[in-house]
Scaffold this motif. Structure first.
Motif, PDB file in Angstrom:
ATOM      1  N   SER A 309      29.527  26.041  99.857  1.00 53.30           N
ATOM      2  CA  SER A 309      28.240  26.708 100.114  1.00 53.30           C
ATOM      3  C   SER A 309      27.987  26.823 101.614  1.00 53.30           C
ATOM      4  O   SER A 309      27.377  27.784 102.085  1.00 53.30           O
ATOM      5  CB  SER A 309      27.101  25.925  99.463  1.00 53.30           C
ATOM      6  OG  SER A 309      27.281  25.892  98.074  1.00 53.30           O
ATOM      7  N   SER A 353      23.234  26.160  97.478  1.00 55.91           N
ATOM      8  CA  SER A 353      23.922  25.172  96.644  1.00 55.91           C
ATOM      9  C   SER A 353      24.260  25.764  95.282  1.00 55.91           C
ATOM     10  O   SER A 353      23.378  26.303  94.613  1.00 55.91           O
ATOM     11  CB  SER A 353      23.012  23.956  96.454  1.00 55.91           C
ATOM     12  OG  SER A 353      23.565  23.053  95.539  1.00 55.91           O
ATOM     13  N   THR A 358      22.867  18.955  94.953  1.00 54.67           N
ATOM     14  CA  THR A 358      23.546  18.234  96.036  1.00 54.67           C
ATOM     15  C   THR A 358      22.513  17.424  96.826  1.00 54.67           C
ATOM     16  O   THR A 358      21.588  17.984  97.421  1.00 54.67           O
ATOM     17  CB  THR A 358      24.295  19.237  96.938  1.00 54.67           C
ATOM     18  OG1 THR A 358      25.273  19.866  96.112  1.00 54.67           O
ATOM     19  CG2 THR A 358      24.981  18.560  98.097  1.00 54.67           C
ATOM     20  N   GLU A 494      41.548  20.764  98.457  1.00 52.71           N
ATOM     21  CA  GLU A 494      40.919  20.017  97.369  1.00 52.71           C
ATOM     22  C   GLU A 494      41.691  20.060  96.055  1.00 52.71           C
ATOM     23  O   GLU A 494      41.592  19.132  95.269  1.00 52.71           O
ATOM     24  CB  GLU A 494      39.450  20.401  97.177  1.00 52.71           C
ATOM     25  CG  GLU A 494      39.185  21.738  96.570  1.00 52.71           C
ATOM     26  CD  GLU A 494      37.699  22.023  96.385  1.00 52.71           C
ATOM     27  OE1 GLU A 494      36.944  21.131  96.011  1.00 52.71           O
ATOM     28  OE2 GLU A 494      37.306  23.187  96.613  1.00 52.71           O
TER      29      GLU A 494
END
Ligand code: M6R
Length: 614
Positions: A309, A353, A358, A494
């Motif tokens: 984001s 987000s 978050t 990731e």
């Protein structure tokens, strides 16, 4: 992070808990556990690893467990203590009569634990949560009332929590409470549900009540009582959730991530529809609740976000400053909340987000709200905690994103920023009308161009496999595509665990160039426009150090064939809009490398979809 569920009613609790945990698996998947009240006796079942391990453990005794109609469950993302069975929730007190599940972090757990140990509490785990189990149990021994015990115990806790508690001696009762962590109560006929998030309960009921901080709810099969921290009974706001039960499906794709990458063209289409009604007409963005005079007076925009984001926000900064002439700061929420920021009534604060849960971004938004800024939230979850803080809410409507690696939500956030920037620019008259017309025209045809990029998937697959054994990867870009480089690198990191870094190409020679040799692939994002020639020179510099060179470009220049080992060509579009198309091949590269390496694409290690702890 972590997900919690609770059920009290007439049905088999185990089915409802396991189904709920399945829907919450995006919040963590280190370990899981359930506690069932089986005829007045509490039994615990836990397993390390994915939820399937717990399901498998339970399978042989499932018929027996079906008799229980009260229970709580938990899916963990480890904060304190490794992902082991002992550290898995539910946690218990000394005698095992009290069990609880927790999402959040108890910040003063060490002091509490020392105090409780002195009083004879025996700790089994390394978790912060176990202190709460002992604390509530001790209060229960004194007051013999579970709600009061939870109320007294939580007054001693610092930090964030959503808690769901059972006690063997508080028959047929669940008590739940929260502070700075989400919790929703589902209301059925003769049954109640508790969960960290709506998907865990929506299969059973649409009638629900979100708990506010420090409220405590006591549920029996036939009653729901809500109190505040001072023990005053309050009336909760019961609402009908605007949700339909969603059957999550991979639609024939091997992973959710691939399905979500392929959904992007239709997401762009949906987001534009009704907003751009004609290239000569002003864009429609009723979501922005600022009157035109206030928009004209805006002198500063601050955008707070994390991870993917944050990268969407960086593209947002670029276009908002260029189109609207307003200074824009973009900052990771986790940094923003620990410093003094300069804002006034003419500052707009934007929180971005996917999940809307978050923790750092929620805190940043709450801080700005206290300072009086107008809060605009860009989220995929209009029912989230963050959305409830919004003065203006842009719902990006990407549909549920299951894969931990954000792809389609990034795309939807990008489109939302383009719409917002054009909307503000049109009100302010701050951008050349011809440019706006051109961009609108181009935006309308972008879904087809995105489809065209996806149609080259096989070529991207072949290139990805060629580089799958690299230990490091560098992505370079300049200008509006620098965030694309960061996002491409984050995706690769990731899900494949390869060390990938995004640099502004001009920075390469200020240090990173020292790393280059024939083992290191450099991917240059070269979109036609202002900085094309510059990045071409930077790519030459990298090539001169023997790096393996990959180009992602919308140029058909044949000369690139000499410089680059591999070239991914995408359709041409205006430079301003190029991040929308450029990110797609980078998502595919990350996917194919991770898949080739046999990684768990949708649930990469150590991560969770929703990061609800600071
Ligand atoms: O839900 P949010 O957009 O606030 O989440 C922010 C990050 O945790 C998230 O983007 C994370 O970086 C993703 N795993 C990236 O793919």
């Amino acid at each position: 992070m972590c997900g919690i569920v609770g059920y009290i009613g007439e049905k088999s609790a185990v089915d409802i808990l396991l189904n709920g945990l399945t829907k919450l698996e995006y919040r963590g998947y280190d370990s899981s556990g359930i506690a069932l009240n089986n005829g007045g006796h509490i039994e615990l079942y836990k397993a390390v690893g994915k939820l399937n391990n717990l399901k498998e453990n339970i399978r042989p005794i499932k018929d027996e467990l079906d008799k229980s109609t009260i229970g709580i469950g938990h899916i963990r993302w480890a904060t304190h203590g490794a992902p082991t069975t002992v550290n898995a929730h539910p946690h218990t007190c000394n005698c095992g009569k009290l069990v609880l599940v927790h999402n959040g972090i108890i910040e003063n757990y060490q002091e509490l634990r020392a105090e409780l140990e002195k009083q004879g509490c025996l700790f089994k785990s390394q978790t912060d949560t176990e202190t709460v189990a002992h604390l509530v149990a001790r209060e229960f021994d004194k007051v013999k009332d579970l709600t009061e015990a939870v109320r007294l115990a939580t007054q001693r806790i610092e930090g964030a929590y959503a808690l769901c508690v059972l006690h063997q001696d508080a028959k047929d009762t669940i008590v739940a409470t929260k502070r700075n962590a989400p919790l929703v109560v589902g209301i059925g006929e003769g049954e109640y549900f508790v969960a960290s998030d709506v998907p865990a309960i929506i299969d059973y009921t649409k009638k629900a009540m979100y708990l506010d901080d420090n409220q405590i709810v006591t549920l029996t099969r036939t009653s729901m009582k809500l109190i505040d921290k001072n023990n005053n009974e309050i009336k909760g706001k019961v609402e009908i959730l605007p949700w339909e039960p969603v059957a999550l499906s991979k639609m024939g794709y091997k992973h959710y991530m691939m399905k979500e990458i392929h959904e992007q063209p239709s997401i762009i289409r949906n987001l534009l529809s009704g907003k751009i009604t004609g290239i000569n007409e002003n864009l429609n963005l009723n979501e922005v609740q600022l009157d035109k005079e206030t928009v004209k007076k805006l002198n500063r925009i601050q955008i707070v976000a994390c991870g993917t984001s944050l990268h969407a926000a960086m593209v947002g900064k670029y276009i908002l400053e260029d189109f609207c002439g307003i200074a824009v700061d973009v900052e990771p929420s986790s940094e923003y909340i620990y410093r003094k920021t300069v804002t006034d009534e003419n500052t707009l604060v934007i929180g971005v987000s996917q999940s809307g849960e978050t923790a750092d971004t929620i805190t940043a938004v709450k801080q700005s709200k206290k300072r009086g800024s107008h809060i605009l939230i860009v989220t995929n979850r209009p029912d989230s905690t963050m959305a409830r803080e919004a003065d203006s809410l842009i719902s990006v409507c990407a549909g549920i994103e299951v894969s931990v690696a954000a792809t389609k939500s990034y795309m939807a956030q990008l489109i939302s920023f383009y719409l917002l920037a054009i909307y503000i620019a049109e009100i302010k008259g701050s951008v050349d009308k011809e440019l706006v017309k051109k961009l609108k025209k181009e935006l309308i045809v972008l879904p087809e161009k995105a489809e065209e990029v996806l149609s080259q998937e096989n070529q991207v697959k072949v290139i990805s496999r060629k580089y799958a054994n690299a230990k490091n990867f560098i992505y370079i870009a300049r200008g509006i595509n620098f965030p694309t480089a960061l996002e491409g690198a984050l995706k690769l990191k990731e899900i494949s665990y390869i060390n990938a870094t995004g640099y502004t190409a001009g920075e390469l020679k200020h240090g990173p160039i020292a790393m280059l040799d024939e083992t290191l692939p450099v991917l240059s994002i070269m979109m036609k426009g202002k900085v094309y020639d510059k990045i071409l020179s930077n790519s030459e510099e990298a090539k001169a150090r023997n790096a393996k060179m990959i180009a992602l470009t919308n140029s058909s220049d044949e000369k690139l064939n000499e410089l680059f080992d591999d070239i991914i060509r995408i359709p041409e579009t205006d430079e301003y809009l190029s991040p929308i198309l450029a990110i797609i091949p980078l998502q595919l590269i990350a996917y194919y490398i991770a898949e080739f390496l046999g990684k768990d694409v949708d649930q990469p290690r150590n991560l969770a979809k929703s990061v609800t702890v600071e």
